[in-house]
Design a protein around this motif. Structure first.
Motif, PDB file in Angstrom:
ATOM      1  N   MET A   1       0.551  -1.513  -0.009  1.00 48.88           N
ATOM      2  CA  MET A   1       0.049   0.183  -0.179  1.00 48.88           C
ATOM      3  C   MET A   1       0.518   1.590   0.201  1.00 48.88           C
ATOM      4  SD  MET A   1      -3.353   0.825   0.068  1.00 48.88           S
ATOM      5  CE  MET A   1      -3.992  -0.349   0.471  1.00 48.88           C
ATOM      6  N   GLN A   2       0.104   2.081  -1.032  1.00 49.60           N
ATOM      7  CA  GLN A   2       1.718   3.651  -0.781  1.00 49.60           C
ATOM      8  C   GLN A   2       0.855   4.527   0.129  1.00 49.60           C
ATOM      9  OE1 GLN A   2       4.013   3.987  -2.863  1.00 49.60           O
ATOM     10  NE2 GLN A   2       3.979   2.062  -4.266  1.00 49.60           N
ATOM     11  N   HIS A   3       1.586   5.371   0.535  1.00 50.90           N
ATOM     12  CA  HIS A   3       1.801   6.462   0.984  1.00 50.90           C
ATOM     13  C   HIS A   3       0.396   7.272   1.032  1.00 50.90           C
ATOM     14  CE1 HIS A   3       2.376  10.011   4.246  1.00 50.90           C
ATOM     15  NE2 HIS A   3       2.581   9.223   4.634  1.00 50.90           N
ATOM     16  N   ARG A   4      -0.987   7.885   1.683  1.00 51.68           N
ATOM     17  CA  ARG A   4      -1.395   8.159   0.680  1.00 51.68           C
ATOM     18  C   ARG A   4      -1.008  10.003  -0.292  1.00 51.68           C
ATOM     19  NH1 ARG A   4      -3.296  12.745   3.937  1.00 51.68           N
ATOM     20  NH2 ARG A   4      -2.190  13.105   6.120  1.00 51.68           N
TER      21      ARG A   4
ATOM     22  N   ALA B   1       0.789  10.202  -2.010  1.00 53.90           N
ATOM     23  CA  ALA B   1       1.115   9.406  -3.650  1.00 53.90           C
ATOM     24  C   ALA B   1      -0.386   9.606  -4.145  1.00 53.90           C
ATOM     25  CB  ALA B   1       1.686   7.818  -3.599  1.00 53.90           C
ATOM     26  N   PHE B   2      -0.934   9.030  -3.404  1.00 53.60           N
ATOM     27  CA  PHE B   2      -2.430   9.339  -4.032  1.00 53.60           C
ATOM     28  C   PHE B   2      -2.571  10.587  -4.236  1.00 53.60           C
ATOM     29  CE2 PHE B   2      -2.185   5.550  -2.132  1.00 53.60           C
ATOM     30  CZ  PHE B   2      -2.672   4.507  -2.835  1.00 53.60           C
TER      31      PHE B   2
ATOM     32  N   PRO C   1       0.737   1.130   4.598  1.00 54.73           N
ATOM     33  CA  PRO C   1       2.024   1.497   4.276  1.00 54.73           C
ATOM     34  C   PRO C   1       3.307   1.481   5.001  1.00 54.73           C
ATOM     35  CG  PRO C   1       0.117   2.903   3.601  1.00 54.73           C
ATOM     36  CD  PRO C   1       0.227   1.706   4.962  1.00 54.73           C
TER      37      PRO C   1
ATOM     38  N   SER D   1      -2.974   5.846   5.858  1.00 56.65           N
ATOM     39  CA  SER D   1      -3.284   5.117   5.018  1.00 56.65           C
ATOM     40  C   SER D   1      -3.890   5.791   4.324  1.00 56.65           C
ATOM     41  CB  SER D   1      -4.376   3.981   5.649  1.00 56.65           C
ATOM     42  OG  SER D   1      -3.120   3.083   6.797  1.00 56.65           O
TER      43      SER D   1
END
Length: 303
Positions: free
Chosen positions: A1-4, A6-7, A46, A60
Protein backbone atom coordinates in the motif's frame (compact mmCIF):
# COMPACT_ATOMS: atom_id res chain seq x y z
CA UNK A 1 0.00 0.00 0.00
CA UNK A 2 1.37 3.39 -0.99
CA UNK A 3 1.49 6.45 1.26
CA UNK A 4 -1.58 8.62 0.95
CA UNK A 5 0.64 11.48 -0.25
CA UNK A 6 1.33 9.49 -3.43
CA UNK A 7 -2.39 9.29 -4.26
CA UNK A 8 -2.90 12.96 -3.44
CA UNK A 9 0.02 13.88 -5.70
CA UNK A 10 -1.51 11.93 -8.59
CA UNK A 11 -4.83 13.61 -7.85
CA UNK A 12 -3.33 17.10 -8.14
CA UNK A 13 -1.44 16.20 -11.33
CA UNK A 14 -4.55 14.84 -13.07
CA UNK A 15 -6.56 17.86 -11.98
CA UNK A 16 -3.97 20.17 -13.55
CA UNK A 17 -4.04 18.19 -16.80
CA UNK A 18 -7.84 17.98 -16.99
CA UNK A 19 -8.25 21.69 -16.20
CA UNK A 20 -6.77 22.44 -19.63
CA UNK A 21 -9.73 20.57 -21.17
CA UNK A 22 -12.42 21.87 -18.84
CA UNK A 23 -11.74 24.26 -15.93
CA UNK A 24 -14.57 22.68 -13.93
CA UNK A 25 -12.76 19.33 -13.83
CA UNK A 26 -10.08 20.89 -11.61
CA UNK A 27 -12.62 20.83 -8.78
CA UNK A 28 -13.35 17.09 -9.10
CA UNK A 29 -11.26 14.26 -7.59
CA UNK A 30 -8.77 13.01 -10.18
CA UNK A 31 -10.23 15.44 -12.68
CA UNK A 32 -13.46 13.46 -12.95
CA UNK A 33 -11.66 10.28 -14.06
CA UNK A 34 -12.71 7.01 -12.44
CA UNK A 35 -9.81 5.51 -10.49
CA UNK A 36 -9.85 2.00 -8.99
CA UNK A 37 -7.84 1.25 -5.83
CA UNK A 38 -7.08 -2.35 -4.91
CA UNK A 39 -5.80 -3.79 -1.67
CA UNK A 40 -6.66 -5.12 1.76
CA UNK A 41 -6.10 -2.74 4.67
CA UNK A 42 -5.92 -5.73 7.01
CA UNK A 43 -2.85 -7.07 5.20
CA UNK A 44 -1.17 -4.29 3.22
CA UNK A 45 -0.32 -1.13 5.16
CA UNK A 46 2.03 1.71 4.17
CA UNK A 47 5.65 0.84 4.90
CA UNK A 48 7.27 3.61 6.93
CA UNK A 49 10.71 2.77 8.41
CA UNK A 50 10.81 2.97 12.21
CA UNK A 51 7.31 4.43 12.38
CA UNK A 52 4.75 3.78 15.07
CA UNK A 53 1.09 2.94 14.74
CA UNK A 54 -0.11 6.60 14.60
CA UNK A 55 2.24 7.37 11.69
CA UNK A 56 1.17 4.27 9.76
CA UNK A 57 -2.54 4.95 10.32
CA UNK A 58 -2.06 8.58 9.32
CA UNK A 59 -0.37 7.51 6.08
CA UNK A 60 -3.18 5.15 5.06
CA UNK A 61 -5.42 6.00 2.14
CA UNK A 62 -8.60 5.96 4.23
CA UNK A 63 -7.15 8.87 6.25
CA UNK A 64 -6.84 11.02 3.11
CA UNK A 65 -9.27 13.69 2.01
CA UNK A 66 -9.89 11.57 -1.10
CA UNK A 67 -11.46 8.78 0.92
CA UNK A 68 -14.81 10.55 1.29
CA UNK A 69 -15.17 10.44 -2.50
CA UNK A 70 -14.47 6.68 -2.70
CA UNK A 71 -17.07 3.93 -2.91
CA UNK A 72 -15.99 0.72 -1.19
CA UNK A 73 -16.63 -2.66 -2.81
CA UNK A 74 -16.08 -5.65 -0.54
CA UNK A 75 -14.84 -9.04 -1.75
CA UNK A 76 -15.73 -12.08 0.33
CA UNK A 77 -14.43 -15.00 -1.76
CA UNK A 78 -10.96 -16.24 -0.92
CA UNK A 79 -9.37 -16.87 -4.32
CA UNK A 80 -6.46 -18.73 -2.73
CA UNK A 81 -8.81 -21.47 -1.54
CA UNK A 82 -10.15 -23.58 -4.39
CA UNK A 83 -13.09 -25.96 -4.24
CA UNK A 84 -12.33 -29.39 -2.82
CA UNK A 85 -13.02 -32.77 -4.35
CA UNK A 86 -15.48 -33.90 -1.67
CA UNK A 87 -18.19 -32.34 0.47
CA UNK A 88 -15.99 -32.76 3.54
CA UNK A 89 -13.13 -30.85 1.92
CA UNK A 90 -15.49 -28.06 0.87
CA UNK A 91 -16.78 -27.82 4.44
CA UNK A 92 -13.26 -27.55 5.87
CA UNK A 93 -12.29 -24.95 3.26
CA UNK A 94 -15.35 -22.83 4.09
CA UNK A 95 -14.67 -23.04 7.83
CA UNK A 96 -11.07 -21.94 7.33
CA UNK A 97 -12.11 -19.06 5.02
CA UNK A 98 -14.74 -17.84 7.52
CA UNK A 99 -12.21 -18.03 10.35
CA UNK A 100 -9.73 -15.92 8.34
CA UNK A 101 -12.37 -13.24 7.77
CA UNK A 102 -13.21 -13.20 11.48
CA UNK A 103 -9.54 -12.67 12.33
CA UNK A 104 -9.30 -9.79 9.87
CA UNK A 105 -12.49 -8.19 11.16
CA UNK A 106 -11.44 -8.60 14.80
CA UNK A 107 -14.41 -10.84 15.63
CA UNK A 108 -12.40 -13.75 17.04
CA UNK A 109 -12.80 -14.21 20.78
CA UNK A 110 -9.53 -13.08 22.40
CA UNK A 111 -7.90 -15.04 25.21
CA UNK A 112 -6.12 -11.98 26.56
CA UNK A 113 -6.24 -8.26 25.93
CA UNK A 114 -4.23 -5.43 27.45
CA UNK A 115 -5.37 -1.86 27.48
CA UNK A 116 -3.35 0.66 25.45
CA UNK A 117 -1.70 -2.24 23.57
CA UNK A 118 -2.65 -3.02 19.97
CA UNK A 119 -1.78 -6.73 20.20
CA UNK A 120 -4.63 -9.17 20.84
CA UNK A 121 -3.96 -12.83 21.56
CA UNK A 122 -6.37 -15.48 20.32
CA UNK A 123 -6.26 -19.25 20.15
CA UNK A 124 -5.66 -21.00 16.82
CA UNK A 125 -7.95 -23.89 15.87
CA UNK A 126 -6.47 -27.24 16.83
CA UNK A 127 -6.54 -28.54 13.24
CA UNK A 128 -4.07 -25.80 12.26
CA UNK A 129 -1.57 -26.47 15.06
CA UNK A 130 1.31 -28.97 15.07
CA UNK A 131 2.30 -29.95 18.59
CA UNK A 132 6.01 -30.69 18.82
CA UNK A 133 8.54 -30.32 21.62
CA UNK A 134 11.72 -32.07 20.47
CA UNK A 135 12.01 -31.23 16.73
CA UNK A 136 9.43 -28.60 15.75
CA UNK A 137 11.07 -27.65 12.43
CA UNK A 138 11.53 -31.25 11.33
CA UNK A 139 7.96 -32.14 12.29
CA UNK A 140 6.66 -29.17 10.32
CA UNK A 141 8.65 -30.25 7.25
CA UNK A 142 7.30 -33.79 7.54
CA UNK A 143 3.71 -32.50 7.56
CA UNK A 144 4.09 -30.07 4.66
CA UNK A 145 6.39 -32.33 2.60
CA UNK A 146 5.25 -35.94 3.19
CA UNK A 147 7.25 -38.74 1.56
CA UNK A 148 10.04 -36.25 0.86
CA UNK A 149 12.74 -38.79 -0.04
CA UNK A 150 10.72 -40.36 -2.87
CA UNK A 151 9.14 -37.22 -4.32
CA UNK A 152 11.84 -34.54 -3.95
CA UNK A 153 12.82 -34.86 -7.62
CA UNK A 154 9.38 -33.67 -8.83
CA UNK A 155 8.89 -29.96 -9.53
CA UNK A 156 5.11 -30.36 -9.15
CA UNK A 157 5.69 -31.66 -5.62
CA UNK A 158 7.45 -28.42 -4.59
CA UNK A 159 5.18 -26.07 -6.56
CA UNK A 160 2.04 -27.28 -4.77
CA UNK A 161 3.27 -26.57 -1.22
CA UNK A 162 5.40 -24.11 0.73
CA UNK A 163 6.28 -23.10 4.29
CA UNK A 164 5.59 -19.45 5.13
CA UNK A 165 7.17 -17.65 8.07
CA UNK A 166 6.08 -14.31 9.58
CA UNK A 167 9.70 -13.24 10.12
CA UNK A 168 13.13 -14.07 8.74
CA UNK A 169 14.37 -15.41 12.08
CA UNK A 170 13.66 -19.08 11.31
CA UNK A 171 13.91 -18.99 7.51
CA UNK A 172 17.54 -20.14 7.48
CA UNK A 173 16.85 -23.01 9.89
CA UNK A 174 14.03 -24.31 7.67
CA UNK A 175 16.03 -23.84 4.47
CA UNK A 176 19.09 -25.65 5.81
CA UNK A 177 16.96 -28.49 7.21
CA UNK A 178 15.36 -29.07 3.80
CA UNK A 179 18.69 -28.65 2.03
CA UNK A 180 20.24 -31.40 4.16
CA UNK A 181 17.43 -33.77 3.16
CA UNK A 182 18.06 -33.25 -0.55
CA UNK A 183 20.54 -35.63 -2.22
CA UNK A 184 23.57 -34.42 -4.14
CA UNK A 185 26.50 -32.07 -3.76
CA UNK A 186 26.16 -28.73 -1.98
CA UNK A 187 27.35 -25.66 -3.89
CA UNK A 188 28.30 -22.55 -1.92
CA UNK A 189 28.22 -19.06 -3.43
CA UNK A 190 29.76 -16.10 -1.60
CA UNK A 191 28.98 -12.44 -2.19
CA UNK A 192 31.56 -9.74 -2.89
CA UNK A 193 30.89 -6.84 -0.53
CA UNK A 194 32.30 -3.34 -0.65
CA UNK A 195 31.47 -0.01 0.97
CA UNK A 196 30.73 3.02 -1.16
CA UNK A 197 31.43 6.36 0.54
CA UNK A 198 28.79 8.94 -0.33
CA UNK A 199 30.52 11.74 1.58
CA UNK A 200 32.03 14.76 -0.13
CA UNK A 201 35.47 14.62 1.46
CA UNK A 202 37.79 11.66 1.09
CA UNK A 203 38.83 10.07 4.36
CA UNK A 204 40.00 6.79 5.84
CA UNK A 205 36.62 5.96 7.30
CA UNK A 206 36.04 2.99 4.98
CA UNK A 207 39.20 1.29 6.24
CA UNK A 208 37.66 0.90 9.69
CA UNK A 209 35.09 -1.52 8.25
CA UNK A 210 36.89 -4.62 6.93
CA UNK A 211 35.37 -7.03 4.41
CA UNK A 212 34.65 -9.57 7.17
CA UNK A 213 32.43 -7.03 8.92
CA UNK A 214 30.53 -6.22 5.73
CA UNK A 215 30.01 -9.94 5.13
CA UNK A 216 28.46 -10.30 8.58
CA UNK A 217 25.78 -7.65 7.98
CA UNK A 218 22.36 -9.21 7.42
CA UNK A 219 19.99 -6.67 5.90
CA UNK A 220 16.33 -7.54 5.33
CA UNK A 221 16.39 -6.46 1.67
CA UNK A 222 19.27 -8.68 0.46
CA UNK A 223 20.34 -12.30 0.95
CA UNK A 224 23.09 -13.32 3.31
CA UNK A 225 26.76 -13.46 2.40
CA UNK A 226 26.69 -17.24 1.95
CA UNK A 227 24.24 -18.99 -0.37
CA UNK A 228 24.10 -22.79 -0.32
CA UNK A 229 22.11 -24.70 -2.93
CA UNK A 230 21.89 -28.15 -4.50
CA UNK A 231 20.58 -29.34 -7.83
CA UNK A 232 16.86 -29.80 -7.20
CA UNK A 233 16.59 -27.07 -4.56
CA UNK A 234 13.42 -24.93 -4.76
CA UNK A 235 14.30 -21.22 -4.80
CA UNK A 236 12.49 -17.91 -5.18
CA UNK A 237 13.60 -14.95 -7.27
CA UNK A 238 13.90 -11.68 -5.34
CA UNK A 239 14.33 -9.21 -8.23
CA UNK A 240 12.51 -8.37 -11.46
CA UNK A 241 14.97 -9.50 -14.13
CA UNK A 242 12.76 -10.11 -17.17
CA UNK A 243 9.03 -9.83 -16.66
CA UNK A 244 8.23 -10.87 -20.24
CA UNK A 245 9.93 -14.23 -19.68
CA UNK A 246 8.43 -14.68 -16.21
CA UNK A 247 11.49 -13.66 -14.18
CA UNK A 248 9.70 -11.50 -11.62
CA UNK A 249 9.99 -10.91 -7.90
CA UNK A 250 8.40 -13.94 -6.23
CA UNK A 251 8.83 -16.39 -9.13
CA UNK A 252 9.31 -19.91 -7.77
CA UNK A 253 11.96 -21.97 -9.52
CA UNK A 254 13.95 -25.15 -9.03
CA UNK A 255 17.73 -25.33 -9.44
CA UNK A 256 18.77 -27.50 -12.40
CA UNK A 257 22.47 -26.60 -12.59
CA UNK A 258 25.15 -24.81 -10.60
CA UNK A 259 27.79 -22.97 -12.64
CA UNK A 260 30.73 -20.87 -11.50
CA UNK A 261 29.02 -17.46 -11.75
CA UNK A 262 25.46 -18.43 -12.66
CA UNK A 263 22.71 -20.73 -11.42
CA UNK A 264 20.51 -22.53 -13.93
CA UNK A 265 16.89 -22.57 -12.78
CA UNK A 266 13.60 -23.86 -14.16
CA UNK A 267 10.32 -22.06 -13.49
CA UNK A 268 7.98 -24.37 -11.58
CA UNK A 269 4.54 -22.81 -12.06
CA UNK A 270 2.59 -20.26 -14.04
CA UNK A 271 2.38 -19.61 -17.77
CA UNK A 272 6.18 -19.90 -18.09
CA UNK A 273 6.47 -23.23 -16.27
CA UNK A 274 9.22 -25.45 -17.65
CA UNK A 275 11.38 -22.63 -19.04
CA UNK A 276 15.02 -22.61 -17.96
CA UNK A 277 17.03 -19.46 -17.29
CA UNK A 278 20.52 -18.60 -16.11
CA UNK A 279 20.47 -16.38 -13.02
CA UNK A 280 23.70 -14.33 -12.96
CA UNK A 281 25.33 -12.44 -10.13
CA UNK A 282 23.26 -9.35 -9.32
CA UNK A 283 24.48 -6.05 -7.93
CA UNK A 284 22.45 -4.86 -4.94
CA UNK A 285 23.10 -1.51 -3.27
CA UNK A 286 20.86 -0.93 -0.22
CA UNK A 287 21.22 2.22 1.84
CA UNK A 288 22.37 1.68 5.42
CA UNK A 289 23.52 3.93 8.25
CA UNK A 290 26.64 2.91 10.13
CA UNK A 291 27.44 3.93 13.67
CA UNK A 292 29.44 7.11 14.31
CA UNK A 293 28.93 8.28 10.73
CA UNK A 294 26.95 11.28 9.59
CA UNK A 295 27.12 10.26 5.93
CA UNK A 296 24.90 7.57 4.48
CA UNK A 297 26.91 4.56 3.36
CA UNK A 298 25.89 2.01 0.78
CA UNK A 299 26.87 -1.60 1.00
CA UNK A 300 27.57 -2.81 -2.51
CA UNK A 301 26.83 -6.51 -2.82
CA UNK A 302 27.45 -8.78 -5.81
CA UNK A 303 25.50 -12.03 -5.45
Amino acid sequence: MQHRYAFECVDRSIRDIMSAVNPEKAQKPFGGITVVFGGDFRQILPVIPKAGRPDIVGASLNNSRLWEHCKVFLLFRNMRLHAGNTDEQNRLIKEFSDWQLKVGDGKVDPISFKEHVSEVLFRLPQQHVIHSEDKPIQDLIDVVYPDFANRCSSSEYFSSRAILTPTNAVVDDINYAILDKLPGETYTYLSQDSLEDQGVEENDFDESFPIEYLNSLNLPCIPKHELRVKVGTPVMLMRNLNQINGLCNGTRMIVTGCKKNTIECEIMSGSHAGKKHLIPRIEMIPRIKLKNNKDTKRKKKHL
